[in-house]
Scaffold this motif. Structure first.
Motif, mmCIF file in Angstrom:
data_model
loop_
_atom_site.group_PDB
_atom_site.id
_atom_site.type_symbol
_atom_site.label_atom_id
_atom_site.label_comp_id
_atom_site.label_asym_id
_atom_site.label_seq_id
_atom_site.Cartn_x
_atom_site.Cartn_y
_atom_site.Cartn_z
ATOM 1 N N ARG A 1 15.053 -26.364 -45.994
ATOM 2 C CA ARG A 1 14.320 -27.352 -46.782
ATOM 3 C C ARG A 1 13.980 -26.812 -48.160
ATOM 4 O O ARG A 1 14.108 -27.513 -49.171
ATOM 5 N N ALA A 2 13.542 -25.544 -48.227
ATOM 6 C CA ALA A 2 13.162 -24.957 -49.521
ATOM 7 C C ALA A 2 14.373 -24.887 -50.462
ATOM 8 O O ALA A 2 14.285 -25.184 -51.663
ATOM 9 N N ALA A 3 15.540 -24.493 -49.889
ATOM 10 C CA ALA A 3 16.742 -24.413 -50.739
ATOM 11 C C ALA A 3 17.141 -25.783 -51.252
ATOM 12 O O ALA A 3 17.588 -25.966 -52.394
ATOM 13 N N LEU A 4 16.999 -26.809 -50.342
ATOM 14 C CA LEU A 4 17.353 -28.169 -50.760
ATOM 15 C C LEU A 4 16.441 -28.665 -51.869
ATOM 16 O O LEU A 4 16.914 -29.257 -52.870
ATOM 17 N N GLU A 5 15.134 -28.442 -51.756
ATOM 18 C CA GLU A 5 14.203 -28.880 -52.784
ATOM 19 C C GLU A 5 14.475 -28.169 -54.116
ATOM 20 O O GLU A 5 14.430 -28.770 -55.191
ATOM 21 N N GLN A 6 14.765 -26.845 -54.007
ATOM 22 C CA GLN A 6 15.070 -26.106 -55.242
ATOM 23 C C GLN A 6 16.339 -26.623 -55.889
ATOM 24 O O GLN A 6 16.437 -26.780 -57.114
ATOM 25 N N GLY A 7 17.325 -26.925 -55.075
ATOM 26 C CA GLY A 7 18.572 -27.434 -55.626
ATOM 27 C C GLY A 7 18.394 -28.795 -56.285
ATOM 28 O O GLY A 7 18.955 -29.085 -57.355
ATOM 29 N N ILE A 8 17.597 -29.657 -55.593
ATOM 30 C CA ILE A 8 17.369 -30.989 -56.169
ATOM 31 C C ILE A 8 16.660 -30.885 -57.525
ATOM 32 O O ILE A 8 16.994 -31.595 -58.493
ATOM 33 N N ALA A 9 15.686 -29.969 -57.649
ATOM 34 C CA ALA A 9 14.977 -29.800 -58.938
ATOM 35 C C ALA A 9 15.936 -29.316 -60.032
ATOM 36 O O ALA A 9 15.915 -29.788 -61.172
ATOM 37 N N GLU A 10 16.790 -28.340 -59.662
ATOM 38 C CA GLU A 10 17.749 -27.837 -60.658
ATOM 39 C C GLU A 10 18.728 -28.936 -61.074
ATOM 40 O O GLU A 10 19.082 -29.080 -62.233
ATOM 41 N N TRP A 11 19.168 -29.728 -60.001
ATOM 42 C CA TRP A 11 20.124 -30.792 -60.343
ATOM 43 C C TRP A 11 19.487 -31.857 -61.237
ATOM 44 O O TRP A 11 20.124 -32.419 -62.125
ATOM 45 N N ALA A 12 18.199 -32.139 -61.047
ATOM 46 C CA ALA A 12 17.503 -33.119 -61.894
ATOM 47 C C ALA A 12 17.408 -32.625 -63.337
ATOM 48 O O ALA A 12 17.607 -33.393 -64.292
ATOM 49 N N GLY B 1 29.144 -28.290 -65.176
ATOM 50 C CA GLY B 1 29.665 -27.188 -64.354
ATOM 51 C C GLY B 1 28.597 -26.620 -63.426
ATOM 52 O O GLY B 1 28.856 -26.315 -62.262
ATOM 53 N N SER B 2 27.403 -26.442 -63.976
ATOM 54 C CA SER B 2 26.314 -25.927 -63.141
ATOM 55 C C SER B 2 25.993 -26.902 -62.008
ATOM 56 O O SER B 2 25.741 -26.503 -60.844
ATOM 57 N N LEU B 3 25.995 -28.209 -62.344
ATOM 58 C CA LEU B 3 25.714 -29.216 -61.330
ATOM 59 C C LEU B 3 26.792 -29.209 -60.253
ATOM 60 O O LEU B 3 26.508 -29.314 -59.046
ATOM 61 N N TYR B 4 28.049 -29.070 -60.706
ATOM 62 C CA TYR B 4 29.145 -29.027 -59.729
ATOM 63 C C TYR B 4 29.024 -27.795 -58.836
ATOM 64 O O TYR B 4 29.223 -27.854 -57.608
ATOM 65 N N GLY B 5 28.654 -26.644 -59.437
ATOM 66 C CA GLY B 5 28.487 -25.423 -58.623
ATOM 67 C C GLY B 5 27.356 -25.585 -57.616
ATOM 68 O O GLY B 5 27.446 -25.132 -56.461
ATOM 69 N N GLY B 6 26.240 -26.194 -58.004
ATOM 70 C CA GLY B 6 25.122 -26.396 -57.075
ATOM 71 C C GLY B 6 25.501 -27.307 -55.928
ATOM 72 O O GLY B 6 25.127 -27.060 -54.766
ATOM 73 N N VAL B 7 26.263 -28.401 -56.259
ATOM 74 C CA VAL B 7 26.697 -29.330 -55.214
ATOM 75 C C VAL B 7 27.639 -28.618 -54.237
ATOM 76 O O VAL B 7 27.580 -28.807 -52.991
#
Length: 695
Positions: A499-510, A479-485
């Motif tokens: 760029r900063a938001a994208l990098e933060q999102g990628i780290a959370e998604w990983a 659910g968290s991954l779906y919300g981030g996407v």
């Protein structure tokens, strides 16, 4: 024809003497026999006496002849001694007269020869006739004759030299010679007196022997006469006693013959009773017992009707469940116990034997089957069947003969009823046991089904609980991954993506993907463990089983339950411990033992310690032990822990089949053993010995 018959009878009477005459002749012979024996004995005695007298007379003659011959021989020797002495004196006288024509040497040689003959005869007399005392004296005389012979030789040598000295020597020597003659004369006299004395003694002995024989003969005659009289009296007494004894023997023989007949009959009855007992106790079917009892009683006692009776369940009626009249089986019927004249009710109430005779027996039977058949019954016996104080019912036998049931027949019936009571009790107990066993089997099947459902419920609950946790994490992370996407997509659509938001999102998604992967792997491992535990029961062939893997799967299955109960588990097993066994049966047994340990060893919230270990056995199998430090098992309950339906926590929903099923799996399917050892308050150890099975 009548005269011929009389003549024939007369001839037979003349030929065959009467028994009394024969007995008289026998008595006379019995008396004459001792007398004849006495006469023969007397003849033998007189003959023996005559021979003894002849022997004594011969002995006397021998003594006389011997002593006479000895005396004559000794007198001859004495005379010859005198002759020798006279010849020697004559030689001396001729020599002293100065006669020259005498041959002195020849005379001395002749005298010496005579002395040698005298000595030889004297020795012969000593050896044959002399007594020991006389022999000593004769030896002295022989010595003197030897001296005389030497003196004669010396005198002969001295006559021509010194006649005077020779003459002076002869005088004292003559005195010695005179003493020898005196000694011989004395011996002759003593021998004669001794011969006379022996003759007198022999004569006296002969007279004494004659008197002894006479007295013995008289005594023997008197004894024989007395013996003959006593024998006659004894024979008379013996004849009377023999007659009395013969009569007693005949009477006793008749009694023994009757007793033997009775004994043979009793032995036959006992044999039939034994056969009846074997036939009755050989079957546990009640109908077969009734038929066997009826069949054997027909051969033992007179019986025209037979029945087996029991009380009804409420005790109000007497049920005749088996009744035979005149060889025909009647349908079962009942009689009320309230009837005052009912003999069966009286027998069962008083626990005593009831015998009815005459009209009483006829009335009862007529009341049952009608007057046509019942009126012929004239005697009936009602015998209760009692085993260990319990009344099972009774047996009735009935007959057309009013005197059919005497004491002997009743004893036979009582013995048969004793066998019948035991056989009927066994048959009824077996019937009741079969019913109870059927109920127990139904209850066992129901409890086993309940236990299976309860185990399945616990298994499903455990599976759901274990899978829910990682699945919840996976769902949350997804659910968290779906919300981030979604936020990323909206930011891109609105042009707000940095760029900063994208990098933060990628780290959370990983991180979320890692969480999802880890929990998915855990869920897969749990599903794999559950699959290992729930092996298909159809495939029950022995396979090479790695116990380190199997026990690890069992531990994984129970890990949540152990954690909830705060129980620490130590797992000790050698790597690659492979045993050829049935894996699903071993898993089922271990699962039940572990469940029993978690449920019963420790109080709720108490916690504890369990050690599960497996080692290789010398026979190629393995030894698995589950040891806990829990409450232990009471000593009175320990022998029953593997019994079906035995539990100490039935109120908590435990039916008592866990260890029983585990015991059956290990012992019956795995050919091993399961042993429970425990001391109350000191824990429990369960040991499973698993052999290596063939294909």
């Amino acid at each position: 024809m009548r005269n011929d018959g009389i003549k024939g009878w007369g001839r037979n009477a003349a030929v065959a003497p009467s028994p009394r005459l024969i007995e008289s002749l026998r008595s006379g012979l019995r008396i004459l026999a001792p007398v004849l024996a006495a006469g023969l004995l007397m003849i033998a005695l007189f003959g023996t006496g005559e021979r003894t007298l002849h022997r004594l007379t011969g002995a006397i003659d021998q003594i006389v002849d011997r002593n006479l011959a000895g005396s004559v021989k000794l007198a001859d020797i004495n005379t010859r001694v005198q002759s020798v002495n006279a010849r020697f004196n004559r030689l001396l006288a001729v020599k002293s007269a100065g006669r020259q024509g005498v041959d002195v040497d020849a005379e001395l040689a002749a005298i010496t020869a005579q002395v040698d003959n005298l000595a030889s005869d004297l020795q012969s007399y000593r050896d044959v006739y002399a007594t020991p005392a006389q022999r000593v004296r004769l030896d002295e005389i022989l010595r003197k004759l030897a001296d005389y012979k030497s003196a004669v030789a010396w005198v002969g040598s001295m006559l021509g030299i010194d006649f005077a000295s020779t003459v002076s020597f002869i005088e004292p020597f003559g005195e010695v010679f005179n003493r020898v003659q005196v000694e011989l004369t004395s011996i002759v006299t003593e021998t004669s007196k001794d011969a006379q004395g022996q003759a007198v003694e022999a004569t006296r002995q002969a007279e004494k022997t004659i008197r002894t024989f006479l007295y013995s003969a008289v005594a023997v005659m008197l004894g024989i006469a007395l013996l003959a009289w006593l024998i006659g009296r004894y024979q008379q007494h013996l004849r009377i006693s023999s007659e009395m004894l013969r009569q007693q023997v005949e009477a006793r023989t008749a009694e023994l013959r009757q007793a033997n007949d009775d004994l043979a009959a009793s032995a036959d009855v006992l044999r039939q009773l034994g056969d009846a007992g074997l036939a009755l106790t050989a079957s546990l079917d009640l109908a077969e017992v009734h038929e066997a009892l009826y069949r054997h009683l027909c051969g033992l006692i007179p019986m025209d009707a037979f029945g087996v009776v029991r009380l009804s369940g409420d005790g109000r009626d007497i049920v005749f469940e088996h009744f035979v009249l005149n060889g025909r089986a009647l349908p079962a019927f009942s009689r009320s116990t309230r009837g005052a004249t009912e003999p069966a009710a009286r027998a069962m109430k008083l626990l005593t034997e009831v015998v009815t005779v005459g009209d009483d027996a006829s009335i009862w039977m007529a009341d049952v089957v009608g007057w046509a058949d019942g009126a012929r019954i004239r005697a009936a016996v009602w015998r209760p069947l009692v085993v260990s104080g319990n009344v099972l019912g009774l047996i009735t036998v009935q007959s057309h003969d009013g005197d059919a049931y005497g004491p002997r027949t009743l004893e036979i019936l009582r013995s048969a009823c004793a066998y019948a009571a035991i056989a009927i009790a066994n048959a009824r107990s077996y019937r009741d046991l079969e019913a109870t066993l059927s109920e127990l089997r139904a209850a066992q099947d129901k409890l086993v089904q309940q236990e299976k459902m309860a185990s399945l419920g616990r298994l499903v609950a455990g599976v759901a609980h274990e899978i829910n946790t990682p699945l919840g994490v996976v769902l949350t992370a997804a659910g968290s991954l779906y919300g981030g996407v979604t936020d990323l997509r909206d930011a891109i659509a609105g042009g707000r993506l940095t760029r900063a938001a994208l990098e933060q999102g990628i780290a959370e998604w990983a991180d979320l993907a890692t969480v999802v992967e880890r929990n998915a792997v855990r869920t897969a491992a749990l599903v794999k463990s559950f699959s290992a535990v729930a092996v298909d029961q159809v495939d029950s062939r022995p396979l090479e089983t790695d116990l380190s893997v199997l026990l690890c799967d069992v531990v994984t299955l129970f890990r949540p339950a152990l954690d909830r109960a705060a129980i620490r588990l130590d797992f000790v097993v050698a790597d690659a411990l492979v045993v050829r066994t049935i894996g699903e049966s071993l898993t089922d047994a271990l699962t039940r033992v572990m469940a029993n340990t978690i449920d019963h060893a420790f109080a709720s919230g108490q916690g504890g310690h369990v050690i599960l270990s497996a080692t290789a056995a010398s026979d190629g199998g393995a030894v698995i032990t589950i040891v806990d430090n829990g409450a232990g098992i009471p000593a009175d309950a320990l022998p029953h822990v593997c019994d079906p339906f035995f539990t100490t926590a039935r109120g908590n929903g435990h039916p008592g089949l866990g260890l029983h099923v585990a015991f059956n799996q290990v012992t019956q399917r795995l050919n091993g053993s399961l042993v429970v050892e425990s001391t109350q308050g000191q824990g429990t150890q369960v040991t499973l010995r698993i052999p290596s099975l063939d294909s």
